[in-house]
Scaffold this active site. Structure first.
Site, PDB file in Angstrom:
ATOM      1  N   VAL A 107      -0.245  -4.679   3.683  1.00  0.00           N
ATOM      2  CA  VAL A 107      -0.106  -4.354   4.787  1.00  0.00           C
ATOM      3  C   VAL A 107      -0.491  -2.877   4.796  1.00  0.00           C
ATOM      4  O   VAL A 107      -0.060  -1.972   3.962  1.00  0.00           O
ATOM      5  CB  VAL A 107       0.820  -4.430   5.894  1.00  0.00           C
ATOM      6  CG1 VAL A 107       0.246  -4.281   7.064  1.00  0.00           C
ATOM      7  CG2 VAL A 107       1.172  -6.381   5.745  1.00  0.00           C
ATOM      8  N   CYS A 108      -1.641  -3.140   5.051  1.00  0.00           N
ATOM      9  CA  CYS A 108      -2.406  -1.466   5.364  1.00  0.00           C
ATOM     10  C   CYS A 108      -2.561  -1.071   3.811  1.00  0.00           C
ATOM     11  O   CYS A 108      -2.563  -1.058   3.242  1.00  0.00           O
ATOM     12  CB  CYS A 108      -1.572  -0.150   6.555  1.00  0.00           C
ATOM     13  SG  CYS A 108      -1.954   1.215   6.695  1.00  0.00           S
ATOM     14  N   THR A 109      -1.504   0.442   4.053  1.00  0.00           N
ATOM     15  CA  THR A 109      -2.027   1.457   2.516  1.00  0.00           C
ATOM     16  C   THR A 109      -0.897   1.124   1.190  1.00  0.00           C
ATOM     17  O   THR A 109      -0.935   1.472   0.753  1.00  0.00           O
ATOM     18  CB  THR A 109      -1.801   2.609   3.045  1.00  0.00           C
ATOM     19  OG1 THR A 109      -0.018   2.849   2.858  1.00  0.00           O
ATOM     20  CG2 THR A 109      -3.006   3.587   4.235  1.00  0.00           C
ATOM     21  N   THR A 127      -7.907  -2.382   3.528  1.00  0.00           N
ATOM     22  CA  THR A 127      -7.046  -1.601   4.098  1.00  0.00           C
ATOM     23  C   THR A 127      -7.202  -0.783   5.119  1.00  0.00           C
ATOM     24  O   THR A 127      -8.272  -0.880   5.245  1.00  0.00           O
ATOM     25  CB  THR A 127      -6.315  -0.482   2.912  1.00  0.00           C
ATOM     26  OG1 THR A 127      -5.048   0.337   3.332  1.00  0.00           O
ATOM     27  CG2 THR A 127      -7.396   0.539   2.741  1.00  0.00           C
ATOM     28  N   ALA A 160      -5.692  -4.812   7.032  1.00  0.00           N
ATOM     29  CA  ALA A 160      -5.824  -2.799   7.711  1.00  0.00           C
ATOM     30  C   ALA A 160      -4.336  -3.101   7.951  1.00  0.00           C
ATOM     31  O   ALA A 160      -3.466  -3.548   8.221  1.00  0.00           O
ATOM     32  CB  ALA A 160      -6.776  -3.356   8.503  1.00  0.00           C
TER      33      ALA A 160
END
Length: 319
Positions: A107-109, A127, A160
């Site tokens: 998830v994300c970074t 991301t 993202a």
């Protein structure tokens, strides 16, 4: 039951953890207990530590006493993850567990943690929109898709930023138990099961050059005269260059061709007007240099995945 492991660590983004965790927990309300999700949090450090928002967290297991071989391994991110140095302990655990997990993702970074464990090479990933360039630079062998809410590549699924972890979880729930269960979970969480458009509807598309170079001056000219035709030939005259030389220099300095810059500028200014005013679509299109409302609608649909009306309905309401 399907075993789900979520990595937690000091400085983790809490919503990266809580979003997917709540989605899987809610899914357990709609499916038989024996087919549900058994959720485990795993940390590299013992005791209580703080998430990025200051909330204290703990984990069910440490790396050395956690179960082995999960059905799903999820790696959240955090505000400082993309710039942090490689953590050998986390990388070793991820490399070991991801190779035996049926599915794994970020998830994300959290994608940076997977990448540093060697898990992104030759894979399609995403991301948070603000980190896609950095992710591509750090992991040149990955195919970073900048405008996706989530990306599935075999056993790997990446999402993202922040709330997109819920989208990822809903997609996996639909895969495991069907779209009806995913829809019921989405209703409980008051989210949609399939967002319209990609990340670009939430992110600024336009980046301008700094300084007093001819290209920076042209970019400022575009922003001040956005309602004009703004052909490459005209912009080349502003820069006092031949059209061919101008297009080459502009692309080198700005990273995109001049026509693409103009298109992005029109979209960004139109977005601001749609967010902050109730001007008719025809007026917005005219002020931003689109040939008409129909042309603006086509560009929005192609670039953002939503129409100007849908964009205004969502983002103007949030103001």
């Amino acid at each position: 039951m399907k075993s789900v492991a979520i990595l937690v660590f000091p400085g983790v983004q809490l919503l990266d953890v809580a979003g997917p965790l709540d989605a899987f927990a809610e899914a357990n309300s709609f499916i038989p207990a024996e087919a549900g999700y058994r959720i485990t949090t795993v940390a590299p450090v013992s005791g209580v530590f703080q998430a990025s928002n200051g909330m204290p967290l703990g984990a069910d297991h440490l790396f050395n006493d956690a179960p082995h071989g999960f059905d799903l391994l999820l790696v959240p991110g955090g505000p400082n993850v993309s710039a942090a140095p490689r953590d050998e302990t986390i990388c070793a655990w991820l490399e070991r567990e991801a190779t035996v997990a049926q599915r794994y993702g970020s998830v994300c970074t959290g994608a940076f943690l997977l990448g540093r464990a060697g898990l992104l090479d030759n894979r399609s990933v995403t991301t948070h929109w603000s980190d896609v360039q950095r992710l591509q630079e750090e992991f040149p062998n990955a195919n970073v898709e900048a405008d996706r809410i989530y990306v599935r590549d075999g056993a790997l699924i990446t999402s993202a930023g922040v709330t997109a972890g819920i989208d990822l979880a809903l997609a996996l729930i639909a895969e495991d138990h069907g779209s009806e269960v995913a829809l019921m979970v989405a209703k409980r969480l008051l989210v949609v099961t399939q967002r319209q458009g990609g990340q670009s509807q939430f992110s600024p598309l336009l980046t301008t050059a700094s300084g007093e170079t001819p290209i920076a001056q042209v970019q400022r000219y575009v922003l001040k005269n956005i309602a004009e035709p703004l052909s490459v030939e005209h912009l080349a005259q502003v820069a006092a260059m031949s059209p061919r030389h101008f297009a080459r220099v502009f692309t080198q300095e700005a990273g995109i061709p001049p026509a693409e810059f103009v298109q992005r500028a029109r979209i960004d200014i139109a977005r601001r007007l749609l967010e902050g005013t109730q001007l008719p679509f025809k007026t917005v299109a005219y002020r931003c240099g689109f040939a008409g409302a129909a042309r603006m609608r086509l560009v929005f649909s192609q670039r953002l995945g939503i129409t100007p009306a849908q964009y205004r309905e969502h983002f103007n309401r949030l103001r």
